[in-house]
Design an enzyme around this catalytic site. Structure first.
Site, PDB file in Angstrom:
ATOM      1  N   HIS A   1     -63.589 -78.426  30.630  1.00 25.83           N
ATOM      2  CA  HIS A   1     -62.794 -77.462  29.854  1.00 25.83           C
ATOM      3  C   HIS A   1     -61.432 -78.090  29.519  1.00 25.83           C
ATOM      4  CE1 HIS A   1     -60.321 -73.971  28.867  1.00 25.83           C
ATOM      5  NE2 HIS A   1     -61.461 -73.400  28.514  1.00 25.83           N
TER       6      HIS A   1
ATOM      7  N   GLU B   1     -64.751 -75.891  21.654  1.00 25.36           N
ATOM      8  CA  GLU B   1     -63.526 -75.108  21.799  1.00 25.36           C
ATOM      9  C   GLU B   1     -62.349 -75.946  21.309  1.00 25.36           C
ATOM     10  OE1 GLU B   1     -64.033 -71.950  25.059  1.00 25.36           O
ATOM     11  OE2 GLU B   1     -63.493 -73.769  26.098  1.00 25.36           O
TER      12      GLU B   1
HETATM   13  O1  LIG Z   1     -61.221 -71.272  26.849  1.00 19.36           O
HETATM   14  C1  LIG Z   1     -61.840 -70.285  26.534  1.00 19.36           C
HETATM   15  C2  LIG Z   1     -63.105 -69.915  27.199  1.00 19.36           C
HETATM   16  O2  LIG Z   1     -63.317 -70.781  28.256  1.00 19.36           O
HETATM   17  C3  LIG Z   1     -61.347 -69.363  25.503  1.00 19.36           C
HETATM   18  O3  LIG Z   1     -60.332 -68.592  26.033  1.00 19.36           O
HETATM   19  P1  LIG Z   1     -59.578 -67.547  25.107  1.00 19.36           P
HETATM   20  O4  LIG Z   1     -60.631 -66.762  24.391  1.00 19.36           O
HETATM   21  O5  LIG Z   1     -58.772 -66.725  26.054  1.00 19.36           O
HETATM   22  O6  LIG Z   1     -58.758 -68.336  24.125  1.00 19.36           O
END
Ligand SMILES: O=C(CO)COP(=O)(O)O
Length: 273
Positions: free
Chosen positions: A114, A184
């Site tokens: 992550h 992400e």
């Molecule tokens: O990193 C995320 C999920 O692991 C996304 O987080 P947010 O939706 O709070 O931006």
């Protein structure tokens, strides 16, 4: 957890939430109970024993100490349990949690790489790769997080992400098939809004073109209700803050169910042909 058969369009949709460290212990348990009711209220999500057949795979990723009570709260439901991190092995790794112990607890997927782990805890590609192998070695599904750190165009973002995947798998296609990929974009995490759907669809399509159809590719970063129908290139969503109000998870699950119902006639006619 088998991830086979997933590809954009007609594979299962993965809808999951990480609580990160936003909730304490008791709040996490309350939230998990709410998630349980929300899932129980939607029979289309299937049951614990039929999870492999469900068109939607729901997962929750609470903090480590919550995993064990979570197995009881979620028992018999189709909700899969994930962990936010794992060690690259066991033995003298004080303060870490081994993939073996996670598997023993009933965890089926584990976040690896992550953006917050990479940035705040110094996890580089080599560490990510070791963790991926260790997780797969214990039959856990790595939820490998990838994403460009700054706003760049979709082509450059996709190239960056593909490099991250290749570094994590060493180019091993067998390993790739064991993953769920969470795209992400770092700049969209913790933001007011998700990345623009046009950007996300373009990046996902290019990653898919490079890596092939064999592993699910979902989107995360300020995701919430209303986004999934705008992301035809995504195999689901990885939610954070906006699903910490469990009702919002319910809304996203309804959107996912509608999308898969809309696909159903196309799926059955293509399977006949
Ligand atoms: O990193 C995320 C999920 O692991 C996304 O987080 P947010 O939706 O709070 O931006």
């Amino acid at each position: 957890m088998s991830t086979s058969g997933s590809s954009t369009g007609n594979g299962p949709l993965y809808i999951g939430v990480s609580t990160k460290m936003y909730m304490g212990y008791q709040a996490s348990l309350r939230w998990l109970s709410e998630v349980r009711s929300i899932v129980d209220d939607r029979p289309g999500l299937g049951t614990g024993s039929g999870v492999q057949d469900s068109p939607i795979r729901v997962f929750v990723i609470p903090s480590f100490p919550v995993l064990e009570p979570a197995t009881r709260i979620l028992a018999g439901s189709p909700v899969l349990l994930g962990a936010q991190n794992c060690a690259w092995g066991d033995g003298p790794l004080t303060g870490e949690v081994s993939p073996g112990m996670l598997a023993e607890l009933g965890v089926s997927l584990v976040e690896i790489g992550h953006a917050e782990r990479r940035k705040l805890f110094g996890e580089d590609d080599a560490v990510v790769a070791r963790k991926v192998r260790a997780a797969v070695g214990q039959s856990l599904t790595p939820l490998l997080c990838i994403g460009e750190p700054e706003r760049i165009d979709a082509g450059a973002a996709a190239a960056f992400c593909v490099e991250q995947v290749r570094a994590a798998t060493g180019g091993d296609s067998g390993l790739l098939r064991r993953l769920v990929l969470a795209y992400e974009p770092v700049w969209a995490i913790g933001a007011q809004e998700p990345a623009p759907p046009k950007h996300v669809n373009a990046v996902l399509a290019q990653i898919r073109a490079e890596l092939g159809p064999d592993c699910p590719l979902i989107y995360g970063g300020s995701a919430g209700p209303g986004l999934l129908p705008q992301l035809p290139a995504a195999d689901g969503l990885f939610l954070g803050r906006f699903a910490h109000d469990a009702a919002n998870l319910g809304r996203v699950l309804d959107e996912a169910l509608l999308l898969r119902q809309a696909d159903a006639p196309a799926r059955s006619s293509s399977s006949r042909s």
